[in-house]
Design an enzyme around this catalytic site. Structure first.
Site, PDB file in Angstrom:
ATOM      1  N   HIS A  76       2.220  49.149  -8.330  1.00  0.00           N
ATOM      2  CA  HIS A  76       2.330  50.023  -7.161  1.00  0.00           C
ATOM      3  C   HIS A  76       2.162  49.223  -5.876  1.00  0.00           C
ATOM      4  CE1 HIS A  76      -2.063  50.237  -6.356  1.00  0.00           C
ATOM      5  NE2 HIS A  76      -2.225  50.349  -7.670  1.00  0.00           N
ATOM      6  N   ASP A  78       1.237  50.576  -2.812  1.00  0.00           N
ATOM      7  CA  ASP A  78       0.307  51.131  -1.832  1.00  0.00           C
ATOM      8  C   ASP A  78      -1.114  50.645  -2.058  1.00  0.00           C
ATOM      9  OD1 ASP A  78       0.311  52.713  -4.224  1.00  0.00           O
ATOM     10  OD2 ASP A  78      -0.826  54.263  -3.174  1.00  0.00           O
ATOM     11  N   GLU A 134       0.422  55.531  -5.506  1.00  0.00           N
ATOM     12  CA  GLU A 134      -0.403  55.597  -6.715  1.00  0.00           C
ATOM     13  C   GLU A 134      -1.839  55.984  -6.405  1.00  0.00           C
ATOM     14  OE1 GLU A 134      -3.213  54.095  -9.792  1.00  0.00           O
ATOM     15  OE2 GLU A 134      -3.026  53.466  -7.689  1.00  0.00           O
ATOM     16  N   GLU A 135      -2.315  55.652  -5.205  1.00  0.00           N
ATOM     17  CA  GLU A 135      -3.734  55.808  -4.892  1.00  0.00           C
ATOM     18  C   GLU A 135      -4.119  57.201  -4.420  1.00  0.00           C
ATOM     19  OE1 GLU A 135      -5.743  53.699  -5.748  1.00  0.00           O
ATOM     20  OE2 GLU A 135      -4.998  51.659  -5.549  1.00  0.00           O
TER      21      GLU A 135
END
Length: 361
Positions: A76, A78, A134-135
């Protein structure tokens, strides 16, 4: 290609540590990944051995050599918000790279980018995936969106998610679900408690069942998973002089990946037989699939001891597609999201070398 002329440059011909710093120095907090996604797309589009496609701020680059096996390597783009740790800082004396995204997971992204650029004729076809968001809440997750809308873009025989794992293999992951176990009673004045039924007291049996729970420890592909069933919240009460008529115990079940979400819910429902339960959240586990040829060769290439993943990661999204997956990446996950996030450069180079050996042997 949709990138802007002002897109910052990342140099895929440089070494993987320098590349990591270039990625870290482009701010990409969740939902603000546009600039980094532009840079990744532009850099990969320069290589004619890759088919590059973009969906929002997620980029998929693939080799198309017609080989009998295809593997997916994903990371990911981010990060969590800045916490006094941007931009990057390299301590050459200790060999440690500090800063936001160092281990979670721009060092892993750098490894993927370096492999994508330099492996023109790998021994397996490879799909390289860079995704956004993703976070934060799962509804935004770029990998989840791809899996739901265009699963063919993620098709493969084996997948690697480059989440930090101390450059060791953590196979599969546990599934997770949460339920609310509800007890009911009847309100009354606490001075005349016998005129009511205390729902909080009735929850005592729920807690006793949890205390007596014996964790299941199935062995899958030689790895022992350890399940867990735990109360994580208790809510009840009306006022300091009122017998409560409702109590809710929220229970989290971490289940081994040999159980589906439906099987896990069936177990919890049976465990709390006689009680009203409501499912509030659920996500599947991920089977390790270490018996697959690609997985066997990968384990041989990276060496070391393989462990089960205790917790949930995006590898589970591959299981939904029928693709076994592992976590493998540089960095200690204990430092993810911390102000002193960092990664050892030796782990970055070790991961690159191991994956390169695996894909060229």
């Amino acid at each position: 290609m949709t990138t802007s002329p002002d897109t910052p440059e990342i140099d895929l011909t440089t070494d993987v540590v320098t590349l990591t710093r270039q990625l870290m120095d482009i701010n990409s907090v969740s939902l603000d990944e546009l600039e980094l996604a532009d840079a990744v797309e532009r850099a990969l589009a320069a290589y004619d051995h890759l088919v590059v496609e973009r969906r929002g701020n997620s980029i998929v680059a693939r080799t198309d050599l017609g080989l009998p096996e295809r593997v997916v390597i994903a990371g990911h783009l981010d990060t969590v918000p800045v916490n006094g740790n941007f931009p990057s800082r390299l301590d050459e004396a200790t060999g440690i790279l500090h800063g936001l995204g160092a281990c979670d997971m721009k060092s892993g992204d750098a490894v993927i980018l370096k492999l994508a650029a330099t492996l023109r004729t790998p021994n397996r076809d490879v799909t390289y995936v860079f995704y956004d968001a993703e976070e934060i809440e799962a509804v935004h997750n770029g990998l989840g969106k791809l899996a739901a809308s265009e699963p063919d873009l993620l098709a493969g025989d084996f997948a690697i998610l480059m989440e930090p794992s101390n450059a060791g293999v953590e196979a599969g992951c546990q599934g997770t679900l949460r339920v609310e176990v509800r007890t009911t009673g009847e309100r009354s004045h606490s001075a005349r408690s016998w005129r009511g039924v205390n729902a909080i007291h009735k929850a005592g049996e729920v807690l006793r069942r949890l205390e007596s729970y014996v964790p299941r420890k199935p062995v899958i592909d030689g790895l022992e998973y350890h399940e867990g069933l735990n109360a994580v919240f208790v809510a009840g009460g009306v006022a300091g002089n009122v017998i409560p008529d409702e109590c809710v115990v929220t229970v989290n079940y971490r289940f081994a990946p040999d159980r589906s979400e439906e099987e896990a819910l069936a177990f919890v429902t049976e465990f709390f037989e006689g009680y009203d339960i409501t499912l509030t959240d659920s996500a599947p586990g991920a089977l390790p699939g270490l018996g697959r040829p690609a997985a066997k060769a990968f384990i041989e290439a990276v060496g070391g001891e393989v462990g089960p993943k205790f917790g949930w990661t995006d590898v589970a999204r591959f299981t939904v597609l029928g693709i076994p997956a592992v976590n493998y990446g540089p960095g200690d996950p204990m430092f993810a999201h911390k102000a002193d996030e960092h990664v050892r450069i030796s782990e970055i180079t070790a991961c690159e070398l191991a994956l390169r050996d695996w894909l060229t042997a």
